[in-house]
Structures are given as C-alpha cells and as structure tokens.
Design a protein around this motif. Structure first.
Motif, PDB file in Angstrom:
ATOM      1  N   ALA A 104      48.816  45.455  41.252  1.00  0.00           N
ATOM      2  CA  ALA A 104      49.550  46.458  42.039  1.00  0.00           C
ATOM      3  C   ALA A 104      50.951  46.654  41.478  1.00  0.00           C
ATOM      4  N   SER A 105      51.586  45.565  41.059  1.00  0.00           N
ATOM      5  CA  SER A 105      52.925  45.669  40.479  1.00  0.00           C
ATOM      6  C   SER A 105      52.899  46.447  39.165  1.00  0.00           C
ATOM      7  N   GLU A 106      51.890  46.169  38.319  1.00  0.00           N
ATOM      8  CA  GLU A 106      51.763  46.858  37.034  1.00  0.00           C
ATOM      9  C   GLU A 106      51.542  48.361  37.223  1.00  0.00           C
ATOM     10  N   GLU A 107      50.714  48.710  38.220  1.00  0.00           N
ATOM     11  CA  GLU A 107      50.345  50.109  38.428  1.00  0.00           C
ATOM     12  C   GLU A 107      51.209  50.818  39.469  1.00  0.00           C
ATOM     13  N   ARG A 108      52.173  50.091  40.036  1.00  0.00           N
ATOM     14  CA  ARG A 108      53.056  50.636  41.080  1.00  0.00           C
ATOM     15  C   ARG A 108      52.282  51.075  42.311  1.00  0.00           C
ATOM     16  N   TYR A 109      51.275  50.296  42.660  1.00  0.00           N
ATOM     17  CA  TYR A 109      50.546  50.514  43.901  1.00  0.00           C
ATOM     18  C   TYR A 109      51.288  49.819  45.040  1.00  0.00           C
ATOM     19  N   ARG A 110      51.052  50.311  46.245  1.00  0.00           N
ATOM     20  CA  ARG A 110      51.555  49.637  47.442  1.00  0.00           C
ATOM     21  C   ARG A 110      50.379  49.267  48.335  1.00  0.00           C
ATOM     22  N   PHE A 111      50.614  48.261  49.179  1.00  0.00           N
ATOM     23  CA  PHE A 111      49.590  47.793  50.109  1.00  0.00           C
ATOM     24  C   PHE A 111      49.991  48.126  51.543  1.00  0.00           C
ATOM     25  N   ALA A 112      48.997  48.324  52.392  1.00  0.00           N
ATOM     26  CA  ALA A 112      49.251  48.589  53.806  1.00  0.00           C
ATOM     27  C   ALA A 112      49.599  47.313  54.567  1.00  0.00           C
ATOM     28  N   GLY A 113      49.308  46.164  53.985  1.00  0.00           N
ATOM     29  CA  GLY A 113      49.562  44.879  54.629  1.00  0.00           C
ATOM     30  C   GLY A 113      49.338  43.763  53.635  1.00  0.00           C
ATOM     31  N   PRO A 114      49.325  42.516  54.098  1.00  0.00           N
ATOM     32  CA  PRO A 114      49.104  41.384  53.195  1.00  0.00           C
ATOM     33  C   PRO A 114      47.755  41.491  52.484  1.00  0.00           C
ATOM     34  N   VAL A 115      47.685  40.973  51.264  1.00  0.00           N
ATOM     35  CA  VAL A 115      46.429  40.968  50.517  1.00  0.00           C
ATOM     36  C   VAL A 115      45.558  39.816  51.016  1.00  0.00           C
ATOM     37  N   GLU A 116      44.296  40.136  51.298  1.00  0.00           N
ATOM     38  CA  GLU A 116      43.347  39.142  51.810  1.00  0.00           C
ATOM     39  C   GLU A 116      42.079  39.195  50.959  1.00  0.00           C
ATOM     40  N   VAL A 117      41.559  38.026  50.604  1.00  0.00           N
ATOM     41  CA  VAL A 117      40.297  37.940  49.859  1.00  0.00           C
ATOM     42  C   VAL A 117      39.378  36.965  50.588  1.00  0.00           C
ATOM     43  N   TYR A 118      38.187  37.426  50.932  1.00  0.00           N
ATOM     44  CA  TYR A 118      37.208  36.602  51.624  1.00  0.00           C
ATOM     45  C   TYR A 118      35.893  36.607  50.838  1.00  0.00           C
ATOM     46  N   PHE A 119      35.105  35.557  51.055  1.00  0.00           N
ATOM     47  CA  PHE A 119      33.761  35.491  50.487  1.00  0.00           C
ATOM     48  C   PHE A 119      32.740  35.539  51.618  1.00  0.00           C
ATOM     49  N   GLU A 120      31.645  36.213  51.362  1.00  0.00           N
ATOM     50  CA  GLU A 120      30.584  36.342  52.367  1.00  0.00           C
ATOM     51  C   GLU A 120      29.226  36.183  51.686  1.00  0.00           C
ATOM     52  N   ILE A 121      28.338  35.470  52.339  1.00  0.00           N
ATOM     53  CA  ILE A 121      26.988  35.264  51.797  1.00  0.00           C
ATOM     54  C   ILE A 121      26.039  36.278  52.410  1.00  0.00           C
ATOM     55  N   ASP A 122      25.230  36.895  51.572  1.00  0.00           N
ATOM     56  CA  ASP A 122      24.187  37.813  52.026  1.00  0.00           C
ATOM     57  C   ASP A 122      22.926  37.481  51.237  1.00  0.00           C
ATOM     58  N   ASP A 123      21.972  36.868  51.916  1.00  0.00           N
ATOM     59  CA  ASP A 123      20.757  36.412  51.232  1.00  0.00           C
ATOM     60  C   ASP A 123      19.832  37.564  50.858  1.00  0.00           C
ATOM     61  N   THR A 124      20.180  38.784  51.250  1.00  0.00           N
ATOM     62  CA  THR A 124      19.393  39.923  50.775  1.00  0.00           C
ATOM     63  C   THR A 124      19.860  40.357  49.382  1.00  0.00           C
ATOM     64  N   HIS A 125      21.025  39.833  48.946  1.00  0.00           N
ATOM     65  CA  HIS A 125      21.513  40.132  47.597  1.00  0.00           C
ATOM     66  C   HIS A 125      20.659  39.404  46.559  1.00  0.00           C
ATOM     67  N   ARG A 126      20.340  40.091  45.473  1.00  0.00           N
ATOM     68  CA  ARG A 126      19.680  39.422  44.364  1.00  0.00           C
ATOM     69  C   ARG A 126      20.699  38.527  43.655  1.00  0.00           C
ATOM     70  N   PRO A 127      20.282  37.383  43.119  1.00  0.00           N
ATOM     71  CA  PRO A 127      21.199  36.543  42.349  1.00  0.00           C
ATOM     72  C   PRO A 127      21.840  37.345  41.225  1.00  0.00           C
ATOM     73  N   GLY A 128      23.145  37.159  41.048  1.00  0.00           N
ATOM     74  CA  GLY A 128      23.857  37.865  39.999  1.00  0.00           C
ATOM     75  C   GLY A 128      24.456  39.188  40.441  1.00  0.00           C
ATOM     76  N   VAL A 129      24.078  39.659  41.633  1.00  0.00           N
ATOM     77  CA  VAL A 129      24.607  40.929  42.151  1.00  0.00           C
ATOM     78  C   VAL A 129      25.805  40.639  43.058  1.00  0.00           C
ATOM     79  N   VAL A 130      26.911  41.298  42.778  1.00  0.00           N
ATOM     80  CA  VAL A 130      28.136  41.117  43.562  1.00  0.00           C
ATOM     81  C   VAL A 130      28.600  42.477  44.063  1.00  0.00           C
ATOM     82  N   THR A 131      28.915  42.563  45.340  1.00  0.00           N
ATOM     83  CA  THR A 131      29.544  43.776  45.866  1.00  0.00           C
ATOM     84  C   THR A 131      30.874  43.380  46.510  1.00  0.00           C
TER      85      THR A 131
END
Length: 230
Positions: A99-126
């Motif tokens: 964001a700093s490199e591209e001069r982007y702004r955020f609406a709030g704090p940056v948050e990163v979460y992980f979630e498991i979905d067993d319908t996902h094929r192995p190797g597929v990430v969304t």
C-alpha cells in the motif's frame, strides 16, 4: 475497477517477504513448502487482490481492501497451523508495504485470517478481500512522541503546538502555539500546517497539507514525531 496507478504484483514489499520465506526454508517453512500451498503464493495472491479491487474514494484517494480471509483446504492448512499467527503477521506487513509503494489507503486496520473449507481441492486458494471500517472511535494509527509515548489517532482532529489546549503540547520554542493538525480523511490521516512560523516537514520536505503514510517522520520546529499505522 476504478482508476489509480497500475499495481505491480512484484514490488519491494513482496521481495522482502520472499527473502524471509527463503531464510526459514529449513525450519517450519520447509515443511510448508512440501505441501500443496507455498506461503509466497499467498503473498502474491494477496497483493493481486489489493490491486484488482482498489477503488477511488470521493476525496480522490486510492483505497485498497484491508480485510483478507484466506480460504484453504484442510490438508493445505494443516502444515500452516503451527505458524498461522506468524504468517498472518508477515502477510499483514506485506499488505502495508505494498500500500505504501502504490500509495493506497485503507479503510481501517489490515487484518489477515485463515479459514478451512473442505470443499476446496488441495492446492486451491481463494482470498476474500473486503473494505472493512473499524467501529467509530477505534484508534487505527498513532503519533509516536520523542519519548516513545503514543498518541492514538481515530475520528478526532489532533492539534499540535505550544498552546496548552493542544492535543499534543510541545515544549519547543521553535514550534508555533498552534503549529499543525492531524485530520482524519478517507482511509487515513492528513497532516496540515497551520501557517506556522518555521513550517512543517515530512521526511525532510516542507508540507502544507500532506497525506500521511506508515513510518513518516514529522518535523515541527525542532521536534520529530513519527506516524505509525496500528
């Protein structure tokens, strides 16, 4: 997708992220690399989501998503489980650097979460990327004073100067009584010089009205403050 500068999928932030992963390859990260998902690919996907979903606010600022949910198959998440917090922290820092490199702004704090979905094929990430505002009054950044104290920044204007009724009172004869203000704007804060006698500088440059970025050094008179995102 609205206007703004074309984001680069590979920037300085992503390169730093990749180097950290390479240094850890013999440890926990080594086990991760043998799975179907490579952490560096998560970084590339996160940066790409920021670029693809950026938009322009009414103020003209380019806004990027600040909340990311990384969805993985259970088998792909298992090798990551013992380093989930560490990896989430590195991805958060990567998002801030990009964001700093591209001069982007955020609406709030940056948050990163992980979630498991067993319908996902192995190797597929969304990645579900969203613009998420904090509750009113939540501090999302801070001014760091010379002694290390932090002045939280949220919805209110923060005044800086020698006057006793300023939010940040400076005992600096080179500073004006009402020297500058930090004002909330779309996705961040702007530093405004109040026609001070000796001027206000950010990273060595004189400013009148300047959008603040994480790590900016602010000089008012002979006093240096630092702006940090939480």
């Amino acid at each position: 997708m609205a206007g703004g500068r074309t984001g680069s999928v590979r920037g300085v932030g992503l390169s730093d992220f990749e180097r950290k992963l390479e240094k850890g390859v013999e440890g926990v990260l080594g086990r991760v690399f043998r799975s179907g998902v490579r952490p560096v690919e998560l970084g590339r996907k996160l940066v790409r989501e920021m670029d693809v979903h950026r938009t322009v606010a009414v103020s003209g600022a380019t806004m990027a998503p600040n909340s990311f949910t990384i969805v993985l198959a259970g088998d792909d998440f298992e090798p990551l489980a013992d380093m989930e917090e560490t990896l989430a922290g590195e991805l958060t820092q990567l998002a801030k650097r990009h964001a700093s490199e591209e001069r982007y702004r955020f609406a709030g704090p940056v948050e990163v979460y992980f979630e498991i979905d067993d319908t996902h094929r192995p190797g597929v990430v969304t990645i579900d990327a969203r613009f998420r505002q904090p509750p009113p009054g939540t501090a999302v950044a801070a001014l760091v004073l010379p002694g290390g104290d932090r002045v939280p920044l949220a919805d209110d204007v923060v005044s800086i100067g020698r006057a006793s009724d300023c939010t940040v009172v400076l005992g600096d004869t080179n500073a004006s009584r009402r020297h500058a203000e930090v004002r909330p704007v779309d996705g961040g804060f702007s530093l405004v010089d109040l026609a001070s006698t000796n001027g206000t500088k950010v990273n060595g440059r004189n400013i009148t009205d300047h959008p603040l970025a994480d790590g900016d050094e602010i000089l008012l008179g002979a006093t240096t403050l630092r702006y940090e995102k939480d």
